[in-house]
Design a protein around this motif. Structure first.
Motif, PDB file in Angstrom:
ATOM      1  N   MET A   1      -1.832  19.624  34.290  1.00 34.08           N
ATOM      2  CA  MET A   1      -1.225  20.883  34.704  1.00 34.08           C
ATOM      3  C   MET A   1      -1.191  21.860  33.526  1.00 34.08           C
ATOM      4  SD  MET A   1      -0.320  20.776  37.977  1.00 34.08           S
ATOM      5  CE  MET A   1      -1.987  20.109  38.177  1.00 34.08           C
ATOM      6  N   ILE A   2      -2.187  22.725  33.459  1.00 37.07           N
ATOM      7  CA  ILE A   2      -2.296  23.683  32.371  1.00 37.07           C
ATOM      8  C   ILE A   2      -2.032  25.093  32.886  1.00 37.07           C
ATOM      9  CG2 ILE A   2      -4.820  23.657  32.678  1.00 37.07           C
ATOM     10  CD1 ILE A   2      -5.077  24.497  29.752  1.00 37.07           C
ATOM     11  N   GLU A   3      -1.098  25.774  32.263  1.00 34.55           N
ATOM     12  CA  GLU A   3      -0.765  27.136  32.660  1.00 34.55           C
ATOM     13  C   GLU A   3      -2.009  28.032  32.578  1.00 34.55           C
ATOM     14  OE1 GLU A   3       2.889  25.017  31.447  1.00 34.55           O
ATOM     15  OE2 GLU A   3       0.888  25.260  30.552  1.00 34.55           O
ATOM     16  N   ASP A   4      -2.275  28.776  33.663  1.00 37.53           N
ATOM     17  CA  ASP A   4      -3.426  29.686  33.752  1.00 37.53           C
ATOM     18  C   ASP A   4      -4.760  28.941  33.740  1.00 37.53           C
ATOM     19  OD1 ASP A   4      -1.783  32.016  33.746  1.00 37.53           O
ATOM     20  OD2 ASP A   4      -1.594  31.861  31.572  1.00 37.53           O
ATOM     21  N   GLY A   5      -4.730  27.648  34.083  1.00 40.05           N
ATOM     22  CA  GLY A   5      -5.959  26.863  34.097  1.00 40.05           C
ATOM     23  C   GLY A   5      -6.663  26.920  35.449  1.00 40.05           C
ATOM     24  N   ALA A   6      -7.717  26.127  35.599  1.00 37.52           N
ATOM     25  CA  ALA A   6      -8.528  26.130  36.819  1.00 37.52           C
ATOM     26  C   ALA A   6      -7.866  25.379  37.965  1.00 37.52           C
ATOM     27  CB  ALA A   6      -9.892  25.514  36.522  1.00 37.52           C
ATOM     28  N   THR A   7      -6.957  24.455  37.650  1.00 43.51           N
ATOM     29  CA  THR A   7      -6.305  23.638  38.667  1.00 43.51           C
ATOM     30  C   THR A   7      -4.987  24.278  39.100  1.00 43.51           C
ATOM     31  OG1 THR A   7      -7.265  21.641  37.707  1.00 43.51           O
ATOM     32  CG2 THR A   7      -5.391  21.348  39.184  1.00 43.51           C
ATOM     33  N   PRO A   8      -4.713  24.351  40.404  1.00 42.71           N
ATOM     34  CA  PRO A   8      -3.437  24.921  40.862  1.00 42.71           C
ATOM     35  C   PRO A   8      -2.253  24.138  40.288  1.00 42.71           C
ATOM     36  CG  PRO A   8      -4.939  24.603  42.701  1.00 42.71           C
ATOM     37  CD  PRO A   8      -5.554  23.917  41.527  1.00 42.71           C
ATOM     38  N   MET A   9      -1.217  24.862  39.895  1.00 42.84           N
ATOM     39  CA  MET A   9      -0.018  24.213  39.383  1.00 42.84           C
ATOM     40  C   MET A   9       0.758  23.595  40.541  1.00 42.84           C
ATOM     41  SD  MET A   9      -0.011  24.598  36.070  1.00 42.84           S
ATOM     42  CE  MET A   9       1.678  24.414  35.491  1.00 42.84           C
ATOM     43  N   ALA A  10       1.152  22.347  40.373  1.00 42.60           N
ATOM     44  CA  ALA A  10       1.940  21.638  41.376  1.00 42.60           C
ATOM     45  C   ALA A  10       3.110  20.963  40.684  1.00 42.60           C
ATOM     46  CB  ALA A  10       1.077  20.606  42.106  1.00 42.60           C
TER      47      ALA A  10
ATOM     48  N   LEU B   1       2.669  16.101  43.171  1.00 39.75           N
ATOM     49  CA  LEU B   1       1.563  15.290  42.679  1.00 39.75           C
ATOM     50  C   LEU B   1       1.773  13.817  43.013  1.00 39.75           C
ATOM     51  CD1 LEU B   1       1.083  17.072  39.250  1.00 39.75           C
ATOM     52  CD2 LEU B   1      -0.534  17.085  41.158  1.00 39.75           C
ATOM     53  N   GLU B   2       3.007  13.367  42.947  1.00 44.30           N
ATOM     54  CA  GLU B   2       3.314  11.988  43.329  1.00 44.30           C
ATOM     55  C   GLU B   2       2.995  11.766  44.803  1.00 44.30           C
ATOM     56  OE1 GLU B   2       7.008   9.604  42.034  1.00 44.30           O
ATOM     57  OE2 GLU B   2       7.514  10.319  44.044  1.00 44.30           O
ATOM     58  N   GLU B   3       3.338  12.723  45.650  1.00 40.90           N
ATOM     59  CA  GLU B   3       3.082  12.598  47.083  1.00 40.90           C
ATOM     60  C   GLU B   3       1.586  12.602  47.379  1.00 40.90           C
ATOM     61  OE1 GLU B   3       5.336  15.809  48.694  1.00 40.90           O
ATOM     62  OE2 GLU B   3       7.251  14.712  48.599  1.00 40.90           O
ATOM     63  N   ILE B   4       0.815  13.339  46.573  1.00 39.28           N
ATOM     64  CA  ILE B   4      -0.641  13.353  46.743  1.00 39.28           C
ATOM     65  C   ILE B   4      -1.232  11.995  46.392  1.00 39.28           C
ATOM     66  CG2 ILE B   4      -2.797  14.308  45.814  1.00 39.28           C
ATOM     67  CD1 ILE B   4      -1.310  16.986  45.534  1.00 39.28           C
ATOM     68  N   GLY B   5      -0.663  11.336  45.355  1.00 38.80           N
ATOM     69  CA  GLY B   5      -1.147  10.016  44.973  1.00 38.80           C
ATOM     70  C   GLY B   5      -1.489   9.848  43.510  1.00 38.80           C
ATOM     71  N   PHE B   6      -1.050  10.796  42.672  1.00 38.38           N
ATOM     72  CA  PHE B   6      -1.322  10.690  41.248  1.00 38.38           C
ATOM     73  C   PHE B   6      -0.270   9.808  40.565  1.00 38.38           C
ATOM     74  CE2 PHE B   6      -3.965  14.198  42.376  1.00 38.38           C
ATOM     75  CZ  PHE B   6      -5.029  14.127  41.486  1.00 38.38           C
ATOM     76  N   SER B   7      -0.726   9.068  39.532  1.00 34.43           N
ATOM     77  CA  SER B   7       0.154   8.134  38.831  1.00 34.43           C
ATOM     78  C   SER B   7       0.906   8.791  37.693  1.00 34.43           C
ATOM     79  CB  SER B   7      -0.672   6.964  38.266  1.00 34.43           C
ATOM     80  OG  SER B   7      -1.375   6.317  39.286  1.00 34.43           O
ATOM     81  N   PHE B   8       0.257   9.767  37.055  1.00 31.41           N
ATOM     82  CA  PHE B   8       0.988  10.515  36.035  1.00 31.41           C
ATOM     83  C   PHE B   8       0.409  11.903  35.842  1.00 31.41           C
ATOM     84  CE2 PHE B   8      -2.295   8.467  33.642  1.00 31.41           C
ATOM     85  CZ  PHE B   8      -2.444   9.083  32.403  1.00 31.41           C
ATOM     86  N   VAL B   9       1.288  12.772  35.380  1.00 32.43           N
ATOM     87  CA  VAL B   9       0.934  14.166  35.186  1.00 32.43           C
ATOM     88  C   VAL B   9       1.199  14.531  33.734  1.00 32.43           C
ATOM     89  CG1 VAL B   9       3.231  14.852  36.022  1.00 32.43           C
ATOM     90  CG2 VAL B   9       1.416  16.557  35.854  1.00 32.43           C
ATOM     91  N   VAL B  10       0.285  15.293  33.154  1.00 28.08           N
ATOM     92  CA  VAL B  10       0.438  15.718  31.765  1.00 28.08           C
ATOM     93  C   VAL B  10       0.485  17.237  31.710  1.00 28.08           C
ATOM     94  CG1 VAL B  10      -2.057  15.637  31.372  1.00 28.08           C
ATOM     95  CG2 VAL B  10      -0.510  15.587  29.428  1.00 28.08           C
TER      96      VAL B  10
END
Length: 310
Positions: A212-221, A226-235
């Protein structure tokens, strides 16, 4: 001497737990100590923040292995929580990859990721990236898995191929990287929540990292989303670096213009709180416990007890 078994086991537990692990990239040892006291269960030492804090330069492959290795050692020594580490491309051929694994593992890192960018690499959300053939990272991952001395030192694959070749290519590469020895998977810079769901559905039993990078290519969640989507950890790789840069600019502008910090002091920690973060209380306690006076008193008590027993 610390053997770091506790940190590696704890990181494994956090990664494979049902609850998502929320970690932050720390640019230096002080930030790591603050993160630990704030309640983070693990921290991340990564190239973007290290290049900025150490060299004052962008993440464009300028930072070398020695500089990154030194930062890893500083951060690991500052905290008791697990430290995950950015291994970039492994800094060379397979033998260099093996050396990178052995050094970071010995320094106390709990895990590492290796990526498939062409060196000199660049931040995963910058334009102009290029990637090596899939076989090259496959070989490095096999070497990395063989080089580690502890099975609980986790290895993650990272692919930056989404930007150039699309999500299907990134997923296919990640499948091959998992087969080559990756314990965890990171597909950099998916461009929508829908893509993130496809990644999670494709690897339901493999720990996945979201970036999760501010102003990055991936939408901020949010972490919960992210846990509900199925990710194990977020950085959060840039939050502290951007916050420190903002604070530096605000304070230095006021100092330059007025010669004082009347305005910005309101946003600073106090003298006592800063000393708390850097561990002054613990250091003072150690001094008191092992001072000459304290040791003299202890020896006197031991002598008195021996006389009584005699």
């Amino acid at each position: 001497m610390r053997n770091f078994e506790k940190q590696r086991n704890e990181f494994n537990h956090l990664i494979y737990d049902k609850e998502i692990l929320n970690i932050v990239v720390v640019p230096d040892a002080l930030a790591a100590k603050v993160a630990e006291k704030a309640g983070f269960k693990a921290v991340f030492c990564a190239g973007y923040a290290t290049s900025a804090s150490t060299l004052g330069l962008p993440d464009r492959g300028i930072l070398d292995f020695g500089e990154m290795y030194q930062k890893v050692k500083e951060i690991v020594a500052a905290v008791d929580i697990p430290v995950f580490v950015d291994g970039d491309t492994g800094y060379g051929d397979p033998e260099n990859v093996a050396r990178t694994i052995r050094c970071y593992e010995a320094a106390g890192a709990a895990g590492i990721f290796l990526e498939d960018q062409v060196w000199p690499k660049r931040c995963g959300h910058m334009a102009g990236k290029s990637v090596v053939p899939t076989e090259e990272l496959e070989e490095k991952l096999r070497v990395a898995a063989a080089a580690r001395r502890h099975d609980n030192f986790l290895i993650m694959s990272r692919t930056d191929s989404r930007q150039m070749y699309g999500l299907d290519e990134a997923i296919n590469r990640s499948k091959r990287y998992k087969a080559a020895g990756a314990d965890m998977i990171f597909i950099e810079a998916p461009e929508s929540i829908a893509e993130m769901k496809i990644i999670a559905d494709t690897f339901p039993d493999t720990p996945l990292m979201a970036n999760m990078i501010e102003d990055g290519a991936t939408p901020m969640a949010t972490t919960k989303e992210l846990e509900e989507i199925g990710f194990s950890f977020v950085v959060h790789p840039c939050a502290l670096t951007y916050a420190q840069t903002y604070a530096d600019e605000e304070v230095l502008t006021e100092l330059h213009d007025t010669g004082r910090t009347t305005k910005t002091q309101k946003q600073m920690v106090t003298f006592d709180k800063f000393n708390h973060f850097v561990g002054l209380d613990e250091l003072n306690q150690c001094d008191n416990q092992y001072s000459a006076e304290a040791m003299t008193d202890t020896l006197a008590l031991i002598a008195d007890k021996m006389k009584e027993e005699a």
